[in-house]
Design a protein around this motif. Structure first.
Motif: not given
Lengths: 262, 323, 118
Positions: C91-112
């Motif tokens: 829970y204190r390693e960045v590896s646990d939060y890697q799923y955010l990368v895909g989410k941001w990409r998705q929200y960025h696309q939607q905004a575009m």
């Protein structure tokens, strides 16, 4: 019938383990940012995190046995369903972590020393548990507990050497912690089943074992183990108002939107 | 200043201009030491005081996982305070001062800490927002300070920035769950954003174009900024940092469908420069001089616990003498 | 308490006195922006001698920005890996939060897409 008793005894045992760690971790976590020395703040916070991590492990095991979700089990059960020792739910001192935190470091040490000594005595038995997933978890957790006992041993030794005033202060804290500790090494109404089924081997000697370990540590430093007191037994679901308040905090957000994802 | 010291200072500045680093035992001009002490004390105490708003949410964090992660995050902040206060102590040692003096100054109202840590944190969304948007701002400042000339500070910063990567993702993760959650959860985040936006806009301090120089403290702030740039303690201006922050975070906030409470906020498509409603710098000054809504309460938390812990520190000194 | 004081076991491990000489642990900083790191150990009769010997023994091909020697018996040591064990804390390693990368990409696309539509 025997299967039902087995299941009940295992559920009781896991609840005690999970609730003990959840409550002690919460109290330890309240020290964040408020410990007496900056470096100690960070070190003690690791102990709080370890205990919370152990609670999460036990709640996950409990969820597979009992059914349901580990966060439901941790956050939604009412006070009378909790199985932690009463000593662990007591506040850290006068005031709260949000206002006038007159926390008592001597009490924190005394309580953690009693509790971690119990944990090691308990884990020494649990590594032989007939419930294999519990035995495996216990083996891992026991290794991590070593840091905790060394941490408390170091502080007790330094306080003992520090002088008469500090020794007196710690004895008062030991007395206060012991005054609620009558249920600490007890395992509740299903003790016999826990032993018979091999879930907690040698459960009947846990109290004596704990006492011997505590005396062995305190005696050379000039402290005695005070008589254990308390009219409530947490293993039976008897608790103080302190636990009710703690649980209100613990589940405040989780309860605010049932079923929501956080 | 005698001519000798002037020469030495000149040499020192040339040494810096050549890109060299300064160590704790090296000779340094008094002004350099003073600027470092001022900046690093502010940074250290901000980390230490910064534990307090977030720790309020540790017991109340909604799941066991969030409780663990938030504990780890607040622990890191305390750890950053520790790294920084050691750097400050070594700089203060020639004046016979240590962390006790810093704490006494804090309790007496003589030591400032960052404006964001004077504010209330009424909801779980505040805990998420601090991780995402406050730490996001902090990492921009700290990334810039990594290029500084004082080696012990940059070493501490390297460790700090590495851990901040987890902090931001932890904050993003909380905020993302709220954004994708129920209407109530989304409203909770929008409310936090509306309350925090003015503080985020003042996070980097006043611009240096003089628009905020209406009162003496602002002018003093600007002159520190100039000195720090000259000494290569910092390498970018407040406004450059703010622009970078806006470029990074405004699109992300908007992509989640949240509204930033500044209708004038926009980026020029060609120059890429953001224009925004000028923040209330008077209010910012009031906050950083301990007149914020939670200033007194937070200092009191720290003061009370510090006083209760005095005997423990006495035990530590007694142990040291006994060894 | 089940354990001794930290450091006490170090005395039972490798002797720090070698006849008339003592073991020194050598640490050096080899880049201007770097940190001080352990290099090796040596035998010497005094700290001054240890400093002299260290630079040519271990750092003769390196630039040196700082050099430390520490008598080994001044070092307090942990007992070993078992004492230092801790469970994984993802829970204190960045590896646990890697799923955010895909989410941001998705929200960025939607905004575009939204911007293009507008």
């Amino acid at each position: 019938m025997a299967v039902d008793r087995y299941h009940l005894a295992l559920t009781e045992l896991l609840m005690q383990l999970a609730d003990d760690d959840l409550v002690v971790a919460t109290r330890a976590g309240e020290w964040l940012g408020l410990a007496p020395h900056l470096e100690e703040d960070v070190a003690f916070s690791s102990i709080a995190q370890d205990e919370m991590g152990h609670a999460a492990t036990y709640f996950s095991l409990l969820a597979t046995i009992h059914g349901g979700d580990r966060d439901d089990l941790a956050h939604l059960r009412p006070t009378m369903a909790r199985r932690n020792s009463v000593m662990l739910e007591r506040p850290n001192g006068r005031g709260t972590y949000r206002d006038e935190p007159h926390f008592d470091w001597a009490y924190a040490l005394a309580r953690h020393f009693f509790y971690d000594t119990l944990e090691i005595a308990r884990l020494d038995r649990l590594v032989q548990s007939a419930h294999r997933p519990l035995a495996e978890a216990a083996a891992k957790i026991r290794r991590e507990e070593r840091y905790h006992s060394q941490h408390h041993a170091m502080w007790l030794r330094d306080i003992a050497r520090g002088g008469a005033e500090y020794r007196r202060r710690l004895q008062i804290a030991l007395d206060r912690a012991a005054a609620d500790a009558v249920d600490l090494a007890s395992v509740g109404p299903m003790a016999a089943e826990m032993e018979t089924f091999g879930l907690l081997p040698d459960a009947s000697h846990l109290g004596d074992d704990w006492r011997a370990r505590v005396v062995q540590a305190l005696d050379p430093l000039g402290w005695s183990l005070p008589p254990l007191g308390g009219t409530l037994n947490g293993r039976h679901g008897e608790h103080t108002q302190d636990l009710t308040l703690l649980l209100r905090d613990l589940g405040e957000v989780y309860r605010s939107s049932p079923g929501a994802s956080w | 200043m005698n001519p000798n010291a002037e020469d030495r200072t000149q040499q020192f500045l040339e040494h810096l201009d050549d890109g060299h680093m300064v160590e704790a035992d090296d000779w340094m001009p008094d002004a350099y030491r003073a600027e470092l002490v001022r900046l690093i004390r502010l940074h250290a105490v901000s980390e230490i005081m910064g534990t307090l708003p977030e720790k309020e949410w540790v017991p109340r964090a909604p799941t066991l996982y969030r409780k663990l992660a938030l504990m780890a995050k607040v622990q890191d902040e305390a750890g950053h305070g520790q790294l920084l206060i050691r750097v400050a102590e070594d700089l203060m040692a020639p004046r016979g001062q240590n962390r006790e003096h810093i704490m006494e100054d804090l309790f007496a109202g003589r030591q400032k800490f960052h404006n964001v840590f004077h504010l209330p944190v009424p909801t779980w969304a505040d805990a998420g927002l601090i991780g995402w948007l406050v730490d996001g701002a902090a990492i921009i400042t700290q990334g810039m300070l990594l290029g500084g000339s004082y080696a012990p500070y940059t070493r501490a910063l390297r460790r700090i920035v590495e851990e901040e990567a987890f902090h931001i993702q932890h904050g993003e993760s909380i905020c993302m769950a709220l954004a994708e959650g129920t209407a109530g959860q989304r409203a909770m985040f929008q409310d936090a954003l509306t309350r925090w936006w003015p503080a985020l806009m003042t996070f980097f301090g006043p611009p240096e174009d003089g628009t905020a120089r209406s009162a003496a403290p602002g002018a003093a702030h600007t002159s520190h900024q100039a000195a720090n740039l000259r000494f290569r303690i910092r390498t970018k201006s407040n406004e450059e940092l703010r622009q970078r922050y806006l470029s990074k975070y405004v699109p992300r906030i908007r992509s989640l469908g949240f509204v930033i409470p500044d209708p004038t906020l926009k980026q020029d498509p060609t120059t890429k420069v953001w224009t925004y409603q000028p923040p209330d710098w008077e209010q910012w000054r009031a906050i950083i001089t301990n007149h914020g809504p939670r200033s007194a309460a937070r200092v009191n938390l720290r003061h009370t616990s510090y006083a209760e812990g005095q005997w423990v520190r006495d035990v530590m000194s007694a142990t040291r003498k006994a060894v | 308490m089940t354990t001794d004081e930290p450091g006490s076991v170090a005395d039972q491990m490798v002797p720090t006195d070698q006849g008339e000489l003592a073991v020194y642990e050598v640490f050096a900083q080899t880049s201007e922006r770097g940190t001080v790191e352990w290099q090796a150990s040596l035998l010497a009769g005094s700290p001054a001698m240890a400093l002299m010997l260290a630079r040519e023994n271990f750092l003769r091909r390196r630039e040196i920005f700082d050099l430390w020697v520490v008598p080994r018996d001044a070092v307090a040591r942990a007992e070993g890996a078992d004492e230092l064990f801790r469970l994984p804390k993802t829970y204190r390693e960045v590896s646990d939060y890697q799923y955010l990368v895909g989410k941001w990409r998705q929200y960025h696309q939607q905004a575009m897409t939204r911007d293009t539509m507008a």
